[in-house]
Design a protein around this motif. Sequence first.
Motif, PDB file in Angstrom:
ATOM      1  N   HIS A  12       0.825  -1.213   0.000  1.00 14.00           N
ATOM      2  CA  HIS A  12       0.000   0.000   0.000  1.00 14.00           C
ATOM      3  C   HIS A  12       0.858   1.261   0.000  1.00 14.00           C
ATOM      4  CE1 HIS A  12       0.660  -0.411   4.350  1.00 14.00           C
ATOM      5  NE2 HIS A  12       0.421   0.874   4.425  1.00 14.00           N
ATOM      6  N   GLU A  13       2.046   1.187   0.604  1.00 15.50           N
ATOM      7  CA  GLU A  13       2.957   2.331   0.586  1.00 15.50           C
ATOM      8  C   GLU A  13       3.540   2.537  -0.815  1.00 15.50           C
ATOM      9  OE1 GLU A  13       3.641   4.711   2.798  1.00 15.50           O
ATOM     10  OE2 GLU A  13       2.110   3.803   4.072  1.00 15.50           O
ATOM     11  N   GLY A  15       1.960   1.883  -3.534  1.00 20.97           N
ATOM     12  CA  GLY A  15       0.863   2.524  -4.249  1.00 20.97           C
ATOM     13  C   GLY A  15       0.787   4.017  -3.963  1.00 20.97           C
ATOM     14  N   ARG A  16       0.937   4.390  -2.701  1.00 24.61           N
ATOM     15  CA  ARG A  16       0.924   5.817  -2.339  1.00 24.61           C
ATOM     16  C   ARG A  16       2.087   6.573  -2.972  1.00 24.61           C
ATOM     17  NH1 ARG A  16      -0.055   5.686   4.017  1.00 24.61           N
ATOM     18  NH2 ARG A  16      -1.899   4.396   3.933  1.00 24.61           N
ATOM     19  N   ASN A  37      -8.008  10.431  -4.898  1.00 25.35           N
ATOM     20  CA  ASN A  37      -8.711   9.321  -4.258  1.00 25.35           C
ATOM     21  C   ASN A  37     -10.199   9.592  -4.058  1.00 25.35           C
ATOM     22  OD1 ASN A  37      -6.348   7.689  -4.044  1.00 25.35           O
ATOM     23  ND2 ASN A  37      -5.685   9.010  -2.390  1.00 25.35           N
ATOM     24  N   ASP A  47      -8.466   7.695  -8.944  1.00 20.93           N
ATOM     25  CA  ASP A  47      -7.258   8.051  -8.201  1.00 20.93           C
ATOM     26  C   ASP A  47      -6.998   9.551  -8.227  1.00 20.93           C
ATOM     27  OD1 ASP A  47      -6.754   5.416  -7.478  1.00 20.93           O
ATOM     28  OD2 ASP A  47      -5.452   5.050  -9.201  1.00 20.93           O
TER      29      ASP A  47
END
Length: 126
Positions: A12-13, A15-16, A37, A47
């Motif tokens: 998930h990091e 992705g960020r 988002n 996004d």
Amino acid sequence: MTDRQGERIAPHEIGRMGEKMARLQLMKEGRRILYKNFRGPKGGEVDIVARDGEVLTFVEVKTRRRREGSRPLDAVTPAKQELIERGARAWLYMLKETDFLWRFDVVEVTLEEGKKPEVNVVKDFF
């Protein structure tokens, strides 16, 4: 993929990080970021919502580690496209005036350990 201290970076990091790189690239190209988002009240997600001149763009960001034979764009499946379209319809529904051009773009971010990230903007993907 690891950080500067050698710790493994959670998916998930990654992705960020990719979304941040995508926003920076879009701004570098002259786009104005309106929202990040976005989630529609009845489902759907986008996004990044941005202006590219007079065109409203709904942008999907796909971040992947370097792998042979596959690119981030491959992950924007018909099912994912429907989710993005649903989010875009929700955004457009909130606007009073919709007499303007809009499109769907994808930003691919490819990460490889020890190398500079690759950021590729694909306009009007679907």
